[in-house]
Design a protein around this motif. Sequence first.
Motif, mmCIF file in Angstrom:
data_model
loop_
_atom_site.group_PDB
_atom_site.id
_atom_site.type_symbol
_atom_site.label_atom_id
_atom_site.label_comp_id
_atom_site.label_asym_id
_atom_site.label_seq_id
_atom_site.Cartn_x
_atom_site.Cartn_y
_atom_site.Cartn_z
ATOM 1 N N MET A 297 0.826 -1.202 0.000
ATOM 2 C CA MET A 297 0.000 0.000 0.000
ATOM 3 C C MET A 297 0.865 1.259 0.000
ATOM 4 O O MET A 297 0.585 2.227 -0.720
ATOM 5 C CB MET A 297 -0.924 0.002 1.223
ATOM 6 C CG MET A 297 -2.016 -1.049 1.202
ATOM 7 S SD MET A 297 -3.311 -0.707 -0.012
ATOM 8 C CE MET A 297 -4.077 0.723 0.703
ATOM 9 N N LYS A 298 1.925 1.236 0.787
ATOM 10 C CA LYS A 298 2.825 2.401 0.835
ATOM 11 C C LYS A 298 3.524 2.613 -0.501
ATOM 12 O O LYS A 298 3.672 3.742 -0.964
ATOM 13 C CB LYS A 298 3.844 2.224 1.966
ATOM 14 C CG LYS A 298 3.244 2.382 3.359
ATOM 15 C CD LYS A 298 4.298 2.430 4.444
ATOM 16 C CE LYS A 298 4.926 1.076 4.669
ATOM 17 N NZ LYS A 298 5.839 1.083 5.848
ATOM 18 N N GLU A 299 3.954 1.516 -1.119
ATOM 19 C CA GLU A 299 4.595 1.631 -2.433
ATOM 20 C C GLU A 299 3.619 2.151 -3.483
ATOM 21 O O GLU A 299 3.984 2.980 -4.332
ATOM 22 C CB GLU A 299 5.145 0.267 -2.863
ATOM 23 C CG GLU A 299 6.347 -0.197 -2.067
ATOM 24 C CD GLU A 299 6.838 -1.556 -2.518
ATOM 25 O OE1 GLU A 299 6.152 -2.186 -3.355
ATOM 26 O OE2 GLU A 299 7.899 -2.001 -2.036
ATOM 27 N N ALA A 300 2.385 1.684 -3.422
ATOM 28 C CA ALA A 300 1.369 2.138 -4.380
ATOM 29 C C ALA A 300 1.095 3.632 -4.231
ATOM 30 O O ALA A 300 0.990 4.369 -5.216
ATOM 31 C CB ALA A 300 0.087 1.345 -4.192
ATOM 32 N N MET A 301 1.012 4.092 -2.995
ATOM 33 C CA MET A 301 0.775 5.517 -2.754
ATOM 34 C C MET A 301 1.950 6.362 -3.226
ATOM 35 O O MET A 301 1.774 7.420 -3.845
ATOM 36 C CB MET A 301 0.530 5.767 -1.245
ATOM 37 C CG MET A 301 -0.841 5.319 -0.778
ATOM 38 S SD MET A 301 -1.208 5.823 0.911
ATOM 39 C CE MET A 301 -0.047 4.811 1.831
ATOM 40 N N GLN A 302 3.160 5.878 -2.968
ATOM 41 C CA GLN A 302 4.350 6.628 -3.409
ATOM 42 C C GLN A 302 4.425 6.695 -4.933
ATOM 43 O O GLN A 302 4.736 7.762 -5.505
ATOM 44 C CB GLN A 302 5.609 5.949 -2.849
ATOM 45 C CG GLN A 302 5.741 6.082 -1.342
ATOM 46 C CD GLN A 302 6.877 5.246 -0.788
ATOM 47 O OE1 GLN A 302 7.563 4.505 -1.518
ATOM 48 N NE2 GLN A 302 7.108 5.340 0.507
#
Length: 308
Positions: A297-302
């Motif tokens: 999720m963090k990678e997708a947001m970044q």
Amino acid sequence: MAQQNHSAVTEFILLGFPGSPYLQIFLFVLFLLMYIVTFLGNMAIIILVVTYCRLHTPMYFFLVNLSFLEIWFTTASAPKALDIFLGKSKTISFTGCLLQIYFTFSLATTEYFLLSVMAYDRYLAICYPLRYSTIMNSSLSIQLAVGSWVSGFLLIALLVSLISQLSFCGPNVIDHFHCEMDSLIVLSCTDISIIEMLGLTISVIVILGSCVITFLSYIYIISTVLRIPSRKGRQKAFSTCSSHLAVVLLWYVSTILLFVKPSARHSLELTKTVNIINTIVTPLLNPFIYALRNKEMKEAMQNILRGR
């Protein structure tokens, strides 16, 4: 005479949290901010999963269902609470009260089913990684999600139908910030023992049933993770379900006291206090738990923020 008394009670007054005007303003601002953040946070998860192709997996499909549920779960009670804090309208019709009870409890029941389904999904992904995509295909994912929603709404329909037949011949003040089952039925001049028994039975079946599935799933998950030889491998495997585990613990702690209790008449203050955590705080924290604890999720947001 009982029928005449029942027909005279056409609306109820929601007491909310009695106090000074300053307390009401504080509660209004607090609830409004939490409601906005809950709506935006869960909507962001839905948009993120839908738009980012790498998140098109069963795990995140169930997460979208959970986020969609949290939005409506909070919406079922927060707007009326905001009206009460502003002093605009503390009254609610008997039909409106029944509808609020129905949607609140149906959505809560559905959340139990969804969380147990998500635990089962993580069990398959970690314990049977080579067969996971074959077992948890799109067809089974949809069936499990639809089954959770339908079961939740059908179970509570029977309970609400019994509540709709109660007679009210005394006070019409509900000691709560929204229509909650226990706070309503204690005002009835009809025997509520059958409703209390049915409510307790449904609560125990739903909570214990979903708890058994979740508990067994994590027993197998933990035993499988502990057999992974490398420390890095164990951390990677467990990280895929740590967010879900945190949400499960938060939800169960905030609802067991709310649903499993011997009598509605002796637990109203506890119910009102726990209900704040259950209907406002938990839906607020869920998106942050998944956003901050989930690496994908963090990678997708970044990547989306960087325009990739």
